[in-house]
Enzyme design. Structure first.
Site, short mmCIF file in Angstrom:
data_model
loop_
_atom_site.label_atom_id
_atom_site.label_comp_id
_atom_site.label_asym_id
_atom_site.label_seq_id
_atom_site.Cartn_x
_atom_site.Cartn_y
_atom_site.Cartn_z
N CYS A 132 0.82 -1.23 0.00
CA CYS A 132 0.00 0.00 0.00
C CYS A 132 0.85 1.27 0.00
O CYS A 132 0.33 2.35 -0.27
CB CYS A 132 -0.93 0.01 1.20
SG CYS A 132 -2.08 -1.37 1.21
N HIS A 272 -3.22 7.27 2.61
CA HIS A 272 -3.69 5.98 2.10
C HIS A 272 -5.08 5.72 2.70
O HIS A 272 -5.35 6.05 3.85
CB HIS A 272 -2.70 4.89 2.53
CG HIS A 272 -3.17 3.51 2.24
ND1 HIS A 272 -3.68 3.13 1.02
CD2 HIS A 272 -3.22 2.39 3.04
CE1 HIS A 272 -4.00 1.86 1.06
NE2 HIS A 272 -3.75 1.39 2.27
N ASN A 302 -10.10 0.19 -0.32
CA ASN A 302 -8.62 0.18 -0.26
C ASN A 302 -8.07 -0.58 -1.47
O ASN A 302 -8.07 -1.81 -1.47
CB ASN A 302 -8.18 -0.48 1.05
CG ASN A 302 -6.66 -0.61 1.15
OD1 ASN A 302 -5.93 -0.25 0.23
ND2 ASN A 302 -6.20 -1.14 2.28
N1 COA Z 1 -18.32 -7.67 10.08
C1 COA Z 1 -18.80 -7.86 11.31
N2 COA Z 1 -18.03 -8.14 12.36
C2 COA Z 1 -16.71 -8.22 12.16
C3 COA Z 1 -16.12 -8.02 10.90
C4 COA Z 1 -16.99 -7.74 9.84
N3 COA Z 1 -16.55 -7.53 8.59
N4 COA Z 1 -14.79 -8.16 11.01
C5 COA Z 1 -14.54 -8.42 12.28
N5 COA Z 1 -15.71 -8.48 12.99
C6 COA Z 1 -15.92 -8.74 14.41
C7 COA Z 1 -14.80 -9.55 15.00
O1 COA Z 1 -15.02 -10.92 14.80
C8 COA Z 1 -14.91 -9.16 16.46
O2 COA Z 1 -15.95 -9.90 17.05
P1 COA Z 1 -15.82 -10.46 18.54
O3 COA Z 1 -15.66 -9.23 19.41
O4 COA Z 1 -17.08 -11.19 18.74
O5 COA Z 1 -14.58 -11.30 18.53
C9 COA Z 1 -15.36 -7.71 16.41
O6 COA Z 1 -15.90 -7.50 15.10
C10 COA Z 1 -14.23 -6.74 16.59
O7 COA Z 1 -13.13 -7.20 15.81
P2 COA Z 1 -11.87 -6.32 15.60
O8 COA Z 1 -10.84 -7.09 14.84
O9 COA Z 1 -11.50 -5.73 16.93
O10 COA Z 1 -12.46 -5.19 14.66
P3 COA Z 1 -11.80 -3.82 14.35
O11 COA Z 1 -12.64 -2.75 14.89
O12 COA Z 1 -10.33 -3.83 14.67
O13 COA Z 1 -11.94 -3.78 12.77
C11 COA Z 1 -10.57 -4.07 10.82
C12 COA Z 1 -11.29 -4.77 11.98
C13 COA Z 1 -9.89 -5.14 9.99
C14 COA Z 1 -11.59 -3.34 9.99
C15 COA Z 1 -9.55 -3.05 11.41
O14 COA Z 1 -8.77 -3.69 12.39
C16 COA Z 1 -8.67 -2.47 10.37
O15 COA Z 1 -9.10 -1.70 9.53
N6 COA Z 1 -7.36 -2.77 10.40
C17 COA Z 1 -6.41 -2.22 9.47
C18 COA Z 1 -6.52 -3.02 8.21
C19 COA Z 1 -5.72 -2.46 7.10
O16 COA Z 1 -5.51 -1.28 7.02
N7 COA Z 1 -5.28 -3.35 6.22
C20 COA Z 1 -4.64 -3.04 5.01
C21 COA Z 1 -3.25 -2.67 5.18
S1 COA Z 1 -2.93 -1.14 4.51
#
Ligand code: COA
Length: 348
Positions: A132, A272, A302
């Site tokens: 990215c 980004h 993204n």
């Molecule tokens: N829909 C519904 N629930 C979801 C979900 C989705 N798409 N993805 C995760 N969950 C759930 C999880 O299972 C978790 O449930 P639990 O509490 O029962 O275990 C809960 O939501 C919270 O999960 P968490 O991982 O803490 O969510 P988050 O708020 O961190 O969001 C991302 C997850 C992936 C969206 C976030 O961490 C993120 O954007 N990370 C950066 C990713 C990124 O930038 N990647 C590319 C690199 S540049």
């Protein structure tokens, strides 16, 4: 001491001006197919409400095979868009740097295919892999080529077809990723515009947090690698999220400090587009008002190396010559960084 300085200055010819590298035109393309959160909710257990609130995406563009194939298809369309606003002779392009993690093939590189198909017969080309952060890494390399005096006109292309490496059964990744590509020309100038400074970093001690293990020389494609779903991107979202905020925020702050830039000096921050909460946290860290931050994640998701140039293209009509702009990215590697540039032209 005085004599020493005089000695240094006396070897610089009086008529020699500093060469800068400046973007002189940009074009973009996003595929026609719009995949909504409602559609994603039919693949995995999620909802429009969750994706909108936690990620900030409403819809994303996906390249369907019936429209075209590969990132080179998107690149050709982006170059067509560039040509609408920027008249250039393809034979004058000396190099093509193509930032992508989803090249058409492992080899040959996609830059060579583009050079041939788009008539840039005098250009050499290579692909650059920085996930990215690819667009800002490519901009930095292109800037170095130009300011060295070796080349005068370079095409930078940045984009990905992440839908080809997205597991549409994994709710941690499939709502996020998308497809887009952009193409820009950077040229030599002796005016005080263009790329002024950059800070880039990598940390290879983070493989486990964001990777695609299959398809390389460690795990070449096999029945087993497919069965184990190794040809998809996997991530530990929480770790990526926290590092992205910390590294982008700190790097931008360092870049601004060493260039004596206050928040009032900055016309735009172009981050980004990975998660709206990451973007908001970086803006807060820098105390930059959110109306100075380019945000289009809700429409495009993204698209990895594609996001920053797609923002530049979308905001091009609002940029003014001399606007001080900070670009910042974070991605797999981990790779991250920031670039400070003075925009080089007014809207047509
Ligand atoms: N829909 C519904 N629930 C979801 C979900 C989705 N798409 N993805 C995760 N969950 C759930 C999880 O299972 C978790 O449930 P639990 O509490 O029962 O275990 C809960 O939501 C919270 O999960 P968490 O991982 O803490 O969510 P988050 O708020 O961190 O969001 C991302 C997850 C992936 C969206 C976030 O961490 C993120 O954007 N990370 C950066 C990713 C990124 O930038 N990647 C590319 C690199 S540049």
């Amino acid at each position: 001491m005085k004599i020493f300085f005089l000695g240094i200055f006396s070897i610089i010819p009086e008529n020699m001006s500093k060469i800068n590298a400046v973007i002189t035109g940009i074009g973009s393309y996003t595929p026609q197919y719009i995949s909504t959160n409602e559609e994603i909710s039919t693949f995995v257990d999620t909802s429009d409400e969750w994706i909108t609130k936690r990620i900030g995406i409403k819809e994303r563009r996906i390249l369907k095979p019936e429209e075209g194939k590969g990132v080179s298809y998107l690149a050709e369309k982006a170059i067509e868009d560039l040509r609408n606003s920027k008249d250039f002779d393809p034979l004058e392009i000396e190099a093509i740097i193509f930032a992508t993690s989803t090249p058409d093939y492992i080899l040959p590189n996609t830059a060579s295919l583009i050079a041939y198909r788009m008539g840039m017969k005098n250009a050499f080309g290579f692909d650059l892999g920085a996930a990215c952060s690819g667009s800002i890494f490519a901009l930095d390399v292109g800037q170095a080529y130009i300011t060295s005096g070796k080349y005068k006109k370079i095409m930078l292309i940045a984009g990905d077809v992440l839908s080809t490496v997205t597991d549409f059964k994994d709710r941690n990744t499939c709502p996020i990723f998308s497809d887009s590509c952009s193409a820009a020309i950077i040229e030599a100038t002796t005016e005080d515009f263009g790329i002024m400074d950059s800070i880039l970093h990598s940390d290879g001690n983070s493989l486990e947090f964001l990777h695609m293990y299959g398809g390389g020389s460690v795990n070449p494609a096999s029945h087993e690698s497919v069965d184990q779903r190794l040809h998809y991107i996997h991530q530990d979202g929480k770790v990526v999220f926290k590092r992205a905020i910390t590294e982008m925020g700190n790097t931008c702050a360092e870049l601004m400090k060493r260039n004596h830039l206050t928040t009032n000096d900055i016309a735009w921050v172009v981050p980004h587009q990975a998660n709206i909460r990451i973007i908001n946290a970086v803006a807060d860290h820098l105390e930059i008002p959110i109306n100075k931050v380019t945000i289009n994640i809700e429409k495009y998701g993204n698209s990895s190396a594609g996001t920053i140039p797609l923002c530049l293209r979308e905001w091009e009509s609002q940029f003014r010559k001399g606007d001080k702009i900070i670009l910042t990215a974070f991605g797999a590697g981990f790779t991250w960084g920031a670039i400070y540039m003075k925009w080089g032209y007014d809207p047509a």
